[in-house]
Design a protein around this motif. Structure first.
Motif, mmCIF file in Angstrom:
data_model
loop_
_atom_site.group_PDB
_atom_site.id
_atom_site.type_symbol
_atom_site.label_atom_id
_atom_site.label_comp_id
_atom_site.label_asym_id
_atom_site.label_seq_id
_atom_site.Cartn_x
_atom_site.Cartn_y
_atom_site.Cartn_z
ATOM 1 N N ALA A 15 69.151 24.660 4.694
ATOM 2 C CA ALA A 15 68.086 25.659 4.579
ATOM 3 C C ALA A 15 68.227 26.724 5.669
ATOM 4 O O ALA A 15 68.013 27.913 5.416
ATOM 5 N N ALA A 16 68.586 26.290 6.883
ATOM 6 C CA ALA A 16 68.748 27.239 7.986
ATOM 7 C C ALA A 16 69.924 28.182 7.724
ATOM 8 O O ALA A 16 69.846 29.389 7.975
ATOM 9 N N TYR A 17 71.027 27.624 7.209
ATOM 10 C CA TYR A 17 72.204 28.442 6.916
ATOM 11 C C TYR A 17 71.897 29.437 5.799
ATOM 12 O O TYR A 17 72.287 30.599 5.862
ATOM 13 N N LEU A 20 69.896 32.209 7.240
ATOM 14 C CA LEU A 20 70.736 33.082 8.057
ATOM 15 C C LEU A 20 71.514 34.054 7.179
ATOM 16 O O LEU A 20 71.585 35.259 7.476
ATOM 17 N N LEU A 21 72.095 33.548 6.096
ATOM 18 C CA LEU A 21 72.848 34.408 5.190
ATOM 19 C C LEU A 21 71.946 35.462 4.547
ATOM 20 O O LEU A 21 72.342 36.615 4.375
ATOM 21 N N GLU A 22 70.733 35.062 4.183
ATOM 22 C CA GLU A 22 69.797 36.020 3.582
ATOM 23 C C GLU A 22 69.491 37.154 4.550
ATOM 24 O O GLU A 22 69.384 38.318 4.160
ATOM 25 N N LEU A 23 69.357 36.814 5.841
ATOM 26 C CA LEU A 23 69.076 37.833 6.853
ATOM 27 C C LEU A 23 70.271 38.750 7.059
ATOM 28 O O LEU A 23 70.115 39.934 7.384
ATOM 29 N N GLU A 24 71.479 38.214 6.873
ATOM 30 C CA GLU A 24 72.691 39.004 7.080
ATOM 31 C C GLU A 24 72.966 39.968 5.930
ATOM 32 O O GLU A 24 73.649 40.969 6.118
ATOM 33 N N VAL A 25 72.444 39.659 4.740
ATOM 34 C CA VAL A 25 72.695 40.506 3.570
ATOM 35 C C VAL A 25 71.865 41.779 3.681
ATOM 36 O O VAL A 25 70.646 41.738 3.748
ATOM 37 N N SER A 26 72.551 42.915 3.730
ATOM 38 C CA SER A 26 71.852 44.190 3.888
ATOM 39 C C SER A 26 71.927 45.054 2.630
ATOM 40 O O SER A 26 71.215 46.038 2.501
ATOM 41 N N GLY A 27 72.814 44.696 1.719
ATOM 42 C CA GLY A 27 72.937 45.449 0.477
ATOM 43 C C GLY A 27 73.589 44.573 -0.574
ATOM 44 O O GLY A 27 74.432 43.742 -0.245
ATOM 45 N N THR A 28 73.190 44.736 -1.795
ATOM 46 C CA THR A 28 73.713 43.870 -2.849
ATOM 47 C C THR A 28 74.444 44.686 -3.910
ATOM 48 O O THR A 28 74.158 45.868 -4.103
ATOM 49 N N PRO A 29 75.397 44.068 -4.604
ATOM 50 C CA PRO A 29 76.087 44.773 -5.692
ATOM 51 C C PRO A 29 75.148 45.024 -6.855
ATOM 52 O O PRO A 29 74.169 44.302 -7.039
ATOM 53 N N ASP A 30 75.447 46.036 -7.635
ATOM 54 C CA ASP A 30 74.650 46.312 -8.833
ATOM 55 C C ASP A 30 75.028 45.367 -9.969
ATOM 56 O O ASP A 30 74.175 44.942 -10.738
ATOM 57 N N HIS A 31 76.321 45.060 -10.082
ATOM 58 C CA HIS A 31 76.810 44.278 -11.227
ATOM 59 C C HIS A 31 77.703 43.149 -10.725
ATOM 60 O O HIS A 31 78.741 43.385 -10.107
ATOM 61 N N VAL A 242 73.783 29.363 -1.187
ATOM 62 C CA VAL A 242 74.572 29.769 -0.014
ATOM 63 C C VAL A 242 75.943 30.285 -0.451
ATOM 64 O O VAL A 242 76.496 31.212 0.152
ATOM 65 N N ASP A 243 76.509 29.678 -1.495
ATOM 66 C CA ASP A 243 77.796 30.149 -2.003
ATOM 67 C C ASP A 243 77.659 31.574 -2.557
ATOM 68 O O ASP A 243 78.536 32.419 -2.351
ATOM 69 N N PHE A 244 76.568 31.803 -3.259
ATOM 70 C CA PHE A 244 76.337 33.126 -3.828
ATOM 71 C C PHE A 244 76.127 34.167 -2.730
ATOM 72 O O PHE A 244 76.656 35.281 -2.800
ATOM 73 N N LEU A 245 75.394 33.796 -1.694
ATOM 74 C CA LEU A 245 75.170 34.715 -0.580
ATOM 75 C C LEU A 245 76.468 35.007 0.165
ATOM 76 O O LEU A 245 76.692 36.128 0.621
#
Length: 308
Positions: A15-17, A20-31, A242-245
């Motif tokens: 859950a912590a990892y 952390l990954l969610e916080l690191e994601v600043s932009g996502t792909p459209d497709h 987490v794999d998706f992130l």
């Protein structure tokens, strides 16, 4: 007791990892395009029937759609059944068809699909599919046609080469009939003859199961856009958020690398042209300035006074 404590510790660490990954994601792909590989191998590893692997894989697909909605990803294409899959054992093939039919109808009736504004479409040689699957496709497409927040393309009886070949044949037929001049054949001429479904180029391809290849999947929309790719070892039923992130982080790193490369090329252009053209080039380069490493950005500002 000790085993329970270890299991709880792993869950907390996971859950912590994830956080952390969610916080690191600043932009996502459209497709995002996903090759859901490993259902059969997952079942063999667990000593269960192949059908169980496909069933658990379908649950992962549902979870993926939730993640995409949370991250505001606008389009997802799932490689559900390729033209090569028709060569599989008839019993397994029929089970997959049953599962696809069931999930299409379930998704089409699910409140969360309508609340999220998901538009479902099937792409591929769908006329090769059993009647019951084609009926489910019509049902799902009809129930969600009015939505456009998240486009869900389900690749069924799909093959990338077959798609391009079909488009090429249609272009050739139009030329032969005199409806299209060869000199007027454009990118748009081809795109309008591809399978109806994807509305934008692919930014990220994800493949599970350990193989590092894209298996003839969306060659026009992905390869033409030089999509980022993320290969991972978990079988599809084991694929986690987490794999998706991590896949999205790979996409972000690639995008940053491309921005830096383009900025450096622009800088080289500015330094190569005549002094009389510098004002124009400076305006172009200014758009890429923020992508440069800090040291080069400072040097650029000093040389050409691009910073405000």
């Amino acid at each position: 007791m000790y085993t329970t404590m270890i299991s709880r510790g792993k869950r907390l660490g996971y859950a912590a990892y994830e956080r952390l990954l969610e916080l690191e994601v600043s932009g996502t792909p459209d497709h995002v395009a996903v090759i859901q590989d490993g259902n059969r191998r997952y079942a063999r590893k667990r000593g269960t029937e192949t059908q169980e692997g496909h069933r658990e894989g379908a649950e992962t697909t549902e979870a993926l759609l939730n993640w995409c909605d949370e991250l505001d990803i606008r389009e997802v294409t799932l490689y559900a059944f390729s033209t090569e899959n028709f060569n599989r054992d008839p019993e397994e093939r029929e089970h997959i068809f049953d599962l696809v039919e069931q999930k299409l109808r379930t998704f089409a009736d699910a409140d969360r699909v309508h609340e999220a504004g998901v538009c479902i479409r099937a792409i591929g040689e769908t006329e090769m599919l059993p009647d019951r699957v084609r009926d489910a496709i019509d049902y799902a497409e009809g129930r969600t046609a009015q939505y456009d927040h998240l486009n869900l393309n389900v690749a069924l009886a799909y093959g990338g080469r077959a798609e391009l070949l079909g488009a090429a044949r249609e272009v050739a037929a139009s030329v032969d009939a005199g409806d299209l001049d060869p000199a007027d054949v454009t990118v748009e001429s081809v795109e309008e003859r591809l399978y109806e479904g994807p509305t934008r180029d692919v930014d990220l391809i994800v493949r599970t199961g350990g193989d590092e290849r894209t298996s003839n999947f969306l060659p026009w929309h992905a390869n033409g856009n030089e999509a980022a790719t993320f290969f991972c070892t978990p079988y599809w039923p084991e694929f986690r958020k987490v794999d998706f992130l991590r896949a999205i982080r790979t996409y972000e790193n690639r995008e940053q690398s491309w921005r830096t490369t383009r900025a450096k090329r622009s800088l080289a252009l500015v330094r190569a042209i005549e002094q009389s053209e510098v004002p124009t080039a400076k305006r172009i380069l200014g758009r890429f300035r923020d992508a440069l490493p800090s040291a080069e950005r400072e040097q650029l500002d000093e040389e050409y006074e691009i910073a405000d």
